[in-house]
Design a protein around this motif. Structure first.
Motif, PDB file in Angstrom:
ATOM      1  N   GLN A 185       0.819  -1.223   0.000  1.00 47.42           N
ATOM      2  CA  GLN A 185       0.000   0.000   0.000  1.00 47.42           C
ATOM      3  C   GLN A 185       0.847   1.264   0.000  1.00 47.42           C
ATOM      4  OE1 GLN A 185      -2.929  -0.069   3.177  1.00 47.42           O
ATOM      5  NE2 GLN A 185      -3.297  -2.255   2.851  1.00 47.42           N
ATOM      6  N   VAL A 186       2.167   1.096  -0.127  1.00 47.10           N
ATOM      7  CA  VAL A 186       3.065   2.248  -0.074  1.00 47.10           C
ATOM      8  C   VAL A 186       3.573   2.597  -1.466  1.00 47.10           C
ATOM      9  CG1 VAL A 186       5.220   3.155   0.889  1.00 47.10           C
ATOM     10  CG2 VAL A 186       3.776   1.638   2.268  1.00 47.10           C
ATOM     11  N   ALA A 187       3.440   3.864  -1.843  1.00 43.69           N
ATOM     12  CA  ALA A 187       3.957   4.329  -3.132  1.00 43.69           C
ATOM     13  C   ALA A 187       5.485   4.387  -3.047  1.00 43.69           C
ATOM     14  CB  ALA A 187       3.394   5.708  -3.445  1.00 43.69           C
TER      15      ALA A 187
ATOM     16  N   GLY B 276       1.164  13.368  -4.767  1.00 39.64           N
ATOM     17  CA  GLY B 276       1.026  14.403  -3.756  1.00 39.64           C
ATOM     18  C   GLY B 276       1.760  14.121  -2.453  1.00 39.64           C
ATOM     19  N   TYR B 277       2.395  12.949  -2.306  1.00 40.31           N
ATOM     20  CA  TYR B 277       3.172  12.676  -1.095  1.00 40.31           C
ATOM     21  C   TYR B 277       4.454  13.494  -1.128  1.00 40.31           C
ATOM     22  CZ  TYR B 277       0.168   8.657  -0.118  1.00 40.31           C
ATOM     23  OH  TYR B 277      -0.894   7.848   0.152  1.00 40.31           O
TER      24      TYR B 277
ATOM     25  N   ARG C   6       7.300  12.745   0.405  1.00 39.41           N
ATOM     26  CA  ARG C   6       8.512  11.922   0.463  1.00 39.41           C
ATOM     27  C   ARG C   6       8.094  10.469   0.437  1.00 39.41           C
ATOM     28  NH1 ARG C   6      13.871  11.433   3.666  1.00 39.41           N
ATOM     29  NH2 ARG C   6      14.465  13.548   3.177  1.00 39.41           N
ATOM     30  N   ILE C   7       8.770   9.660  -0.400  1.00 39.79           N
ATOM     31  CA  ILE C   7       8.390   8.243  -0.486  1.00 39.79           C
ATOM     32  C   ILE C   7       9.634   7.354  -0.475  1.00 39.79           C
ATOM     33  CG2 ILE C   7       6.224   8.685  -1.701  1.00 39.79           C
ATOM     34  CD1 ILE C   7       7.565   7.963  -4.322  1.00 39.79           C
ATOM     35  N   PRO C   8       9.462   6.075  -0.091  1.00 36.33           N
ATOM     36  CA  PRO C   8      10.603   5.158  -0.082  1.00 36.33           C
ATOM     37  C   PRO C   8      11.090   4.839  -1.505  1.00 36.33           C
ATOM     38  CG  PRO C   8       8.821   4.336   1.301  1.00 36.33           C
ATOM     39  CD  PRO C   8       8.261   5.448   0.465  1.00 36.33           C
TER      40      PRO C   8
ATOM     41  N   ASN D  38       8.614  12.096   9.502  1.00 34.95           N
ATOM     42  CA  ASN D  38       7.184  12.031   9.179  1.00 34.95           C
ATOM     43  C   ASN D  38       6.694  10.581   9.124  1.00 34.95           C
ATOM     44  OD1 ASN D  38       5.133  13.860   8.788  1.00 34.95           O
ATOM     45  ND2 ASN D  38       5.706  14.364   6.690  1.00 34.95           N
ATOM     46  N   PHE D  39       7.581   9.682   8.674  1.00 33.83           N
ATOM     47  CA  PHE D  39       7.261   8.263   8.639  1.00 33.83           C
ATOM     48  C   PHE D  39       8.548   7.465   8.794  1.00 33.83           C
ATOM     49  CE2 PHE D  39       8.873   6.746   4.512  1.00 33.83           C
ATOM     50  CZ  PHE D  39       9.013   7.911   3.787  1.00 33.83           C
TER      51      PHE D  39
ATOM     52  N   THR E 144       3.570   5.593  10.068  1.00 35.71           N
ATOM     53  CA  THR E 144       3.429   7.036   9.891  1.00 35.71           C
ATOM     54  C   THR E 144       3.056   7.761  11.186  1.00 35.71           C
ATOM     55  OG1 THR E 144       1.081   6.826   9.361  1.00 35.71           O
ATOM     56  CG2 THR E 144       2.639   6.730   7.512  1.00 35.71           C
TER      57      THR E 144
ATOM     58  N   ARG F  12       0.685   9.754  11.389  1.00 36.83           N
ATOM     59  CA  ARG F  12      -0.779   9.751  11.447  1.00 36.83           C
ATOM     60  C   ARG F  12      -1.288   8.563  12.259  1.00 36.83           C
ATOM     61  NH1 ARG F  12      -5.434   7.928   8.590  1.00 36.83           N
ATOM     62  NH2 ARG F  12      -7.081   9.499   8.758  1.00 36.83           N
TER      63      ARG F  12
ATOM     64  N   SER G 254       7.448  20.839   2.860  1.00 34.25           N
ATOM     65  CA  SER G 254       6.498  20.294   1.888  1.00 34.25           C
ATOM     66  C   SER G 254       5.279  21.206   1.714  1.00 34.25           C
ATOM     67  CB  SER G 254       6.044  18.900   2.325  1.00 34.25           C
ATOM     68  OG  SER G 254       5.350  18.976   3.548  1.00 34.25           O
TER      69      SER G 254
ATOM     70  N   VAL H 292      -4.167  14.632  13.543  1.00 35.51           N
ATOM     71  CA  VAL H 292      -4.228  13.275  12.982  1.00 35.51           C
ATOM     72  C   VAL H 292      -4.155  13.380  11.467  1.00 35.51           C
ATOM     73  CG1 VAL H 292      -5.735  11.291  12.569  1.00 35.51           C
ATOM     74  CG2 VAL H 292      -5.467  12.192  14.886  1.00 35.51           C
TER      75      VAL H 292
ATOM     76  N   ASN I 248      -0.328  17.807   8.973  1.00 31.71           N
ATOM     77  CA  ASN I 248       1.066  17.841   9.418  1.00 31.71           C
ATOM     78  C   ASN I 248       1.319  19.003  10.379  1.00 31.71           C
ATOM     79  OD1 ASN I 248       3.298  16.259   9.057  1.00 31.71           O
ATOM     80  ND2 ASN I 248       3.828  17.088   7.052  1.00 31.71           N
TER      81      ASN I 248
ATOM     82  N   ARG J  95       3.147  18.680  14.188  1.00 32.03           N
ATOM     83  CA  ARG J  95       3.105  17.335  14.750  1.00 32.03           C
ATOM     84  C   ARG J  95       4.366  17.065  15.564  1.00 32.03           C
ATOM     85  NH1 ARG J  95       1.345  13.587   9.659  1.00 32.03           N
ATOM     86  NH2 ARG J  95      -0.920  13.573   9.962  1.00 32.03           N
TER      87      ARG J  95
HETATM   88  N1  LIG Z   1      -3.451  10.902  -0.152  1.00 30.18           N
HETATM   89  C1  LIG Z   1      -3.673  11.245   1.135  1.00 30.18           C
HETATM   90  N2  LIG Z   1      -4.813  10.851   1.761  1.00 30.18           N
HETATM   91  C2  LIG Z   1      -5.067  11.194   3.042  1.00 30.18           C
HETATM   92  N3  LIG Z   1      -4.226  11.937   3.823  1.00 30.18           N
HETATM   93  C3  LIG Z   1      -3.075  12.369   3.235  1.00 30.18           C
HETATM   94  C4  LIG Z   1      -2.747  12.037   1.888  1.00 30.18           C
HETATM   95  N4  LIG Z   1      -1.545  12.592   1.597  1.00 30.18           N
HETATM   96  C5  LIG Z   1      -1.155  13.220   2.718  1.00 30.18           C
HETATM   97  N5  LIG Z   1      -2.076  13.106   3.717  1.00 30.18           N
HETATM   98  C6  LIG Z   1      -2.008  13.677   5.064  1.00 30.18           C
HETATM   99  O1  LIG Z   1      -0.934  14.625   5.077  1.00 30.18           O
HETATM  100  C7  LIG Z   1       0.117  14.150   5.948  1.00 30.18           C
HETATM  101  C8  LIG Z   1       1.463  14.496   5.393  1.00 30.18           C
HETATM  102  O2  LIG Z   1       1.645  13.856   4.154  1.00 30.18           O
HETATM  103  P1  LIG Z   1       3.095  13.849   3.447  1.00 30.18           P
HETATM  104  O3  LIG Z   1       2.940  13.397   2.040  1.00 30.18           O
HETATM  105  O4  LIG Z   1       3.732  15.191   3.666  1.00 30.18           O
HETATM  106  O5  LIG Z   1       3.962  12.811   4.291  1.00 30.18           O
HETATM  107  C9  LIG Z   1       3.661  11.443   4.245  1.00 30.18           C
HETATM  108  C10 LIG Z   1       4.403  10.706   3.117  1.00 30.18           C
HETATM  109  O6  LIG Z   1       5.700  11.249   2.984  1.00 30.18           O
HETATM  110  C11 LIG Z   1       4.504   9.293   3.690  1.00 30.18           C
HETATM  111  N6  LIG Z   1       3.395   8.434   3.269  1.00 30.18           N
HETATM  112  C12 LIG Z   1       2.198   8.265   3.902  1.00 30.18           C
HETATM  113  N7  LIG Z   1       1.445   7.364   3.270  1.00 30.18           N
HETATM  114  C13 LIG Z   1       2.170   6.922   2.213  1.00 30.18           C
HETATM  115  C14 LIG Z   1       1.937   5.969   1.161  1.00 30.18           C
HETATM  116  N8  LIG Z   1       0.797   5.250   1.085  1.00 30.18           N
HETATM  117  N9  LIG Z   1       2.904   5.791   0.244  1.00 30.18           N
HETATM  118  C15 LIG Z   1       4.054   6.487   0.308  1.00 30.18           C
HETATM  119  N10 LIG Z   1       4.345   7.398   1.277  1.00 30.18           N
HETATM  120  C16 LIG Z   1       3.410   7.614   2.206  1.00 30.18           C
HETATM  121  O7  LIG Z   1       4.435   9.406   5.105  1.00 30.18           O
HETATM  122  C17 LIG Z   1       4.264  10.789   5.479  1.00 30.18           C
HETATM  123  C18 LIG Z   1       3.384  10.931   6.694  1.00 30.18           C
HETATM  124  O8  LIG Z   1       2.096  10.458   6.381  1.00 30.18           O
HETATM  125  P2  LIG Z   1       0.911  10.667   7.411  1.00 30.18           P
HETATM  126  O9  LIG Z   1      -0.206   9.766   6.998  1.00 30.18           O
HETATM  127  O10 LIG Z   1       1.431  10.582   8.799  1.00 30.18           O
HETATM  128  O11 LIG Z   1       0.493  12.198   7.219  1.00 30.18           O
HETATM  129  C19 LIG Z   1      -0.118  12.654   6.041  1.00 30.18           C
HETATM  130  C20 LIG Z   1      -1.635  12.569   6.057  1.00 30.18           C
HETATM  131  O12 LIG Z   1      -2.143  12.907   7.350  1.00 30.18           O
END
Ligand SMILES: Nc1ncnc2c1ncn2[C@@H]1O[C@@H]2COP(=O)(O)O[C@H]3[C@@H](O)[C@H](n4cnc5c(N)ncnc54)O[C@@H]3COP(=O)(O)O[C@H]2[C@H]1O
Ligand SMILES: Nc1ncnc2c1ncn2[C@@H]1O[C@@H]2COP(=O)(O)O[C@H]3[C@@H](O)[C@H](n4cnc5c(N)ncnc54)O[C@@H]3COP(=O)(O)O[C@H]2[C@H]1O
Lengths: 141, 141
Positions: free
Chosen positions: A20-22, A41-42, A44-46, A111-112, A127, A129, B43, B108, B111, B128
């Motif tokens: 589930q991770v991009a 829109g993220y 930062r990603i792995p 952040n994660f 994360t 969150r 960001s 939650v 950020n 956060r």
């Molecule tokens: N598409 C979306 N849908 C719903 N909420 C969204 C979203 N994109 C961002 N957010 C919200 O914004 C926060 C910061 O996102 P960011 O992309 O800067 O920072 C993210 C991103 O860098 C990474 N991340 C989270 N989910 C990911 C995923 N599925 N794949 C890749 N990277 C992920 O972890 C960081 C922290 O994530 P966290 O969930 O704590 O915190 C997220 C979440 O609360």
């Protein structure tokens, strides 16, 4: 101590599995990586190599910094560069998704957190969150 | 309840004052905003109008989306567009930096939270990271 015990009961909810991770690959072009980050829109990603081994992390500023070399926006260099050329390989990772003390400590600055096995397999991410959701629930009960 | 009481004792540490927060103006060009976000590495940052009133938030994807209109990277439109054309005006804000229940709930999904007065003055942000630092300290004591 009470917080750790409570959180331990909810531990299955912290890990977001790799499926589930991009991610992007180490050998993707920066043009491709730019489009992926922009559309998802993220921030930062792995980054993975050979599809499943953890290699580092990629953020948009790492790419845009290459576009601003002459203090004007030039995108021509992006086709010739790869994710490996700019990614951050020095990031904190955890291999035990249930070591909550370490996780809470590291989530102060990150952040994660990527969860990576001893053999460098990319397992998933934890994360802020997910941590905030649990702490929120704890604070209300 | 115990958590709120403890956090209340530390409340002065949560707010990052406006003077320490990177922002852009509603009428800045997207070229300028792109450079600011790229060099700072944040960001997402608050947008202000008339220097001190809160107007919304700007993230890099809002700008790069404009560069990818034809599915290739084109930066020529950025000079003619302003932050106001792409910013997010629907963001959550708080006006009481000591209402920890509301803050923990909103952090939650966000950020950071802009702190804005009734008259729309931009007062600062709550991140956060600041919340995680306090909760970490609480968990260890
Ligand atoms: N598409 C979306 N849908 C719903 N909420 C969204 C979203 N994109 C961002 N957010 C919200 O914004 C926060 C910061 O996102 P960011 O992309 O800067 O920072 C993210 C991103 O860098 C990474 N991340 C989270 N989910 C990911 C995923 N599925 N794949 C890749 N990277 C992920 O972890 C960081 C922290 O994530 P966290 O969930 O704590 O915190 C997220 C979440 O609360
Ligand atoms: N220059 C730097 N020095 C040290 N650590 C850094 C850093 N830039 C980023 N980080 C770390 O990465 C986290 C995510 O930063 P991001 O820019 O995505 O997300 C940031 C950014 O969008 C915004 N932000 C934080 N400080 C800001 C400031 N001084 N001006 C404008 N925006 C700020 O609030 C979000 C959450 O910030 P938070 O501190 O909780 O979380 C930060 C912090 O732990």
């Amino acid at each position: 101590k009470q917080i750790s015990t409570f959180l331990m009961q909810n531990k299955r909810h912290f890990l977001i599995p790799a499926s589930q991770v991009a991610t992007v690959q180490v050998d993707n072009s920066l043009t491709h990586a730019f489009m992926v980050l922009s559309k998802l829109g993220y921030s930062r990603i792995p980054v993975v190599r050979d599809d499943a081994k953890f290699a580092g992390e990629l953020s948009m500023p790492m790419i845009t910094e290459q576009m601003l070399k002459l203090d004007e926006i030039d995108t021509s260099c992006l086709d010739q560069m790869t994710v490996a050329d700019v990614m951050d390989e020095t990031v904190n990772t955890v291999n035990n998704p249930y070591d909550l003390e370490e996780i809470m400590h590291l989530l102060v600055d990150d952040n994660f957190l990527p969860v990576v096995s001893e053999a460098q397999d990319f397992v998933g991410i934890i994360t802020r969150r997910e941590m905030m959701k649990s702490l929120n629930f704890l604070a209300h009960n």
